[in-house]
Design an enzyme around this catalytic site. Structure first.
Site, PDB file in Angstrom:
ATOM      1  N   HIS A 160      49.226  31.249  45.609  1.00 44.26           N
ATOM      2  CA  HIS A 160      50.176  31.547  44.936  1.00 44.26           C
ATOM      3  C   HIS A 160      50.594  33.065  45.292  1.00 44.26           C
ATOM      4  CE1 HIS A 160      47.471  32.681  41.715  1.00 44.26           C
ATOM      5  NE2 HIS A 160      48.262  33.366  41.028  1.00 44.26           N
ATOM      6  N   HIS A 163      44.260  41.034  33.706  1.00 44.04           N
ATOM      7  CA  HIS A 163      45.558  41.053  34.359  1.00 44.04           C
ATOM      8  C   HIS A 163      46.298  42.189  33.684  1.00 44.04           C
ATOM      9  CE1 HIS A 163      44.604  37.088  34.919  1.00 44.04           C
ATOM     10  NE2 HIS A 163      45.272  36.987  36.141  1.00 44.04           N
ATOM     11  N   GLU A 180      42.617  34.981  44.483  1.00 47.43           N
ATOM     12  CA  GLU A 180      41.651  34.761  43.012  1.00 47.43           C
ATOM     13  C   GLU A 180      40.804  33.738  43.317  1.00 47.43           C
ATOM     14  OE1 GLU A 180      44.715  35.879  39.436  1.00 47.43           O
ATOM     15  OE2 GLU A 180      44.707  33.844  39.910  1.00 47.43           O
ATOM     16  N   HIS A 204      44.481  29.486  35.963  1.00 50.96           N
ATOM     17  CA  HIS A 204      44.707  29.791  34.648  1.00 50.96           C
ATOM     18  C   HIS A 204      46.005  30.647  34.382  1.00 50.96           C
ATOM     19  CE1 HIS A 204      42.541  33.919  36.722  1.00 50.96           C
ATOM     20  NE2 HIS A 204      43.981  34.045  36.893  1.00 50.96           N
TER      21      HIS A 204
HETATM   22 FE   LIG Z   1      45.004  35.481  37.435  1.00 51.58          FE
END
Ligand SMILES: [Fe+2]
Lengths: 120, 282
Positions: free
Chosen positions: B194, B59, B241, B12
């Site tokens: 990531h 976020h 995540e 996302h």
């Molecule tokens: Fe995210």
């Protein structure tokens, strides 16, 4: 202030986990960055950076690191990367720009390393 | 009764939203990523789900660090996207299903999950990017009602992977007990490996991601042997995540088929993944 779930863990190289102690350290800094969701606040920051940092009560180290646009320093001072991205966005720096900055390489080198990871 | 007909795991990151905004789907950098969504587009077109439960994290748009709910569920008639500060153009609002949201909340709290209930909730790129990926056209997004399920994967401590899997199972029970004739999909988003922060920024881990995808259908418990800290070491602090995919996986039960999968490095600073499961039980 190390959390129970993190106690005694060996550090992860090149990584700062955003835990309670970081959240305390960086609260004012992150709060300032959160305000940058609004365009009028980004403008106000650009017009008077010192005044804006004052308003949010940043300490001297944080203020200096903001001046230097130094993401690694800001992380050490409690900044959270998602919030710091809102600050660096004001200067036109995206996630790849600040990724390269933190890794200490050029943007081209940073992108090349990611492309190389895709080829293995 | 409502039927959970399938689930999708998907990345996302904002760069995807930016590429969609600029129509770069067939650009050489983006093509290997977007082609992985073709089976999902076709499946959504064929199945036309009525409701999407979208598992994601905020976020720093709706929730600041002043108060971070571990699990929050939207119960609004409409969800607005907004400026996140670095230039992604806000999308049109998304239509909610408050009655279904309240059923979900009620059922989950009775199942001992302490949910933060949100009658107003802005949704950020973690929500909007998967919506544009699943339904590239506005018309498609307008047809499906949404229930945002927001998970804290920003400020430690995060919920454990085990808790996420169990929450997913409870979501599955909640959907099955909803007395409305609705086809429901669940989307688990975020990841895959990531790292955005620190000197190790740009870290990815193909081997780990691949094993995660390989085991997701028949052995999702495999991920539970890692603490979130150990996961951060393997897949980067933001790669954690991927625990949100377990909520999707848990909701689906064990009678599922994997219909498609794609994995690609790099998308911006990340390894991107997509997987589509269909529920055989309904
Ligand atoms: Fe995210």
């Amino acid at each position: 202030m190390t959390m129970r779930s993190l106690k005694g863990k060996r550090p992860i190289p090149g990584t700062i986990i955003f835990d309670g102690s970081q959240a305390i350290r960086g609260y004012q800094l992150n709060k300032m960055c959160y305000s940058f969701n609004k365009a009028e606040n980004r403008d106000a920051f650009l017009k008077d950076e010192d005044g804006y940092c004052d308003k949010y009560g940043l300490n001297d180290d944080q203020r200096a690191a903001v001046k230097e646009r130094d993401v690694l320093k800001l992380l050490g001072l409690g900044g959270n990367i998602y919030y710091l991205a809102k600050l660096t966005g004001i200067f036109g720096l995206n996630m790849q720009d600040i990724g390269a900055q933190q890794a200490g390489v050029s943007l081209e080198e940073f992108k090349a390393k990611l492309l190389a990871a895709g080829e293995t | 009764m409502a039927r959970l007909i399938g689930g999708v795991g998907s990345s996302h990151v904002p760069a995807i939203g930016n590429a969609i905004e600029r129509n770069l789907q067939s650009d050489p950098y983006w093509q290997p990523f977007f082609k992985g969504y073709e089976p999902v587009w076709n499946w959504m077109e064929e199945k036309k789900p009525d409701v999407a439960i979208l598992v994601y994290n905020d976020h720093g748009l709706n929730f600041f660090l002043d108060a971070m709910p571990t699990f929050a569920i939207g119960a609004a008639a409409e969800y607005q996207n907004a400026d996140e500060g670095w230039g992604l153009k806000p999308l049109d609002p998304f239509q909610g299903d408050p009655e279904f949201s309240w059923h979900l909340i009620d059922s989950l709290v009775h199942d001992e999950f302490d949910i933060t209930m949100c009658q107003e909730m802005k949704v950020d790129h973690g929500f909007t990017v998967p919506m544009s990926l699943m339904w590239p056209r506005q018309q498609g997004r307008d047809r499906v009602k949404v229930i945002p399920l927001c998970v804290n994967v920003v400020q430690y401590p995060f919920p454990t992977a085990r808790r996420c899997l169990k929450l997913g199972e409870a979501v599955g029970r909640a959907v099955a007990s909803y007395e409305a004739d609705l086809d429901v999909v669940i989307l688990g988003t975020g990841g895959l490996s990531h790292q955005l922060d620190g000197q190790r920024a740009g870290h990815t881990n193909r081997e780990f991601d691949t094993e995660f995808l390989d085991r997701l259908k028949d052995d999702p418990e495999w991920l539970l042997k890692y603490s979130n800290y150990e996961l951060a070491e393997k897949v980067g602090p933001q790669g954690v995540e991927m625990i949100m995919w377990l909520i999707m996986r848990g909701a689906l039960g064990n009678d599922i088929r994997e219909l498609s999968r794609n994995y690609h490095i790099p998308i911006s600073n990340t390894a991107a993944g997509v997987i589509l499961f269909e529920n055989e039980a309904v």
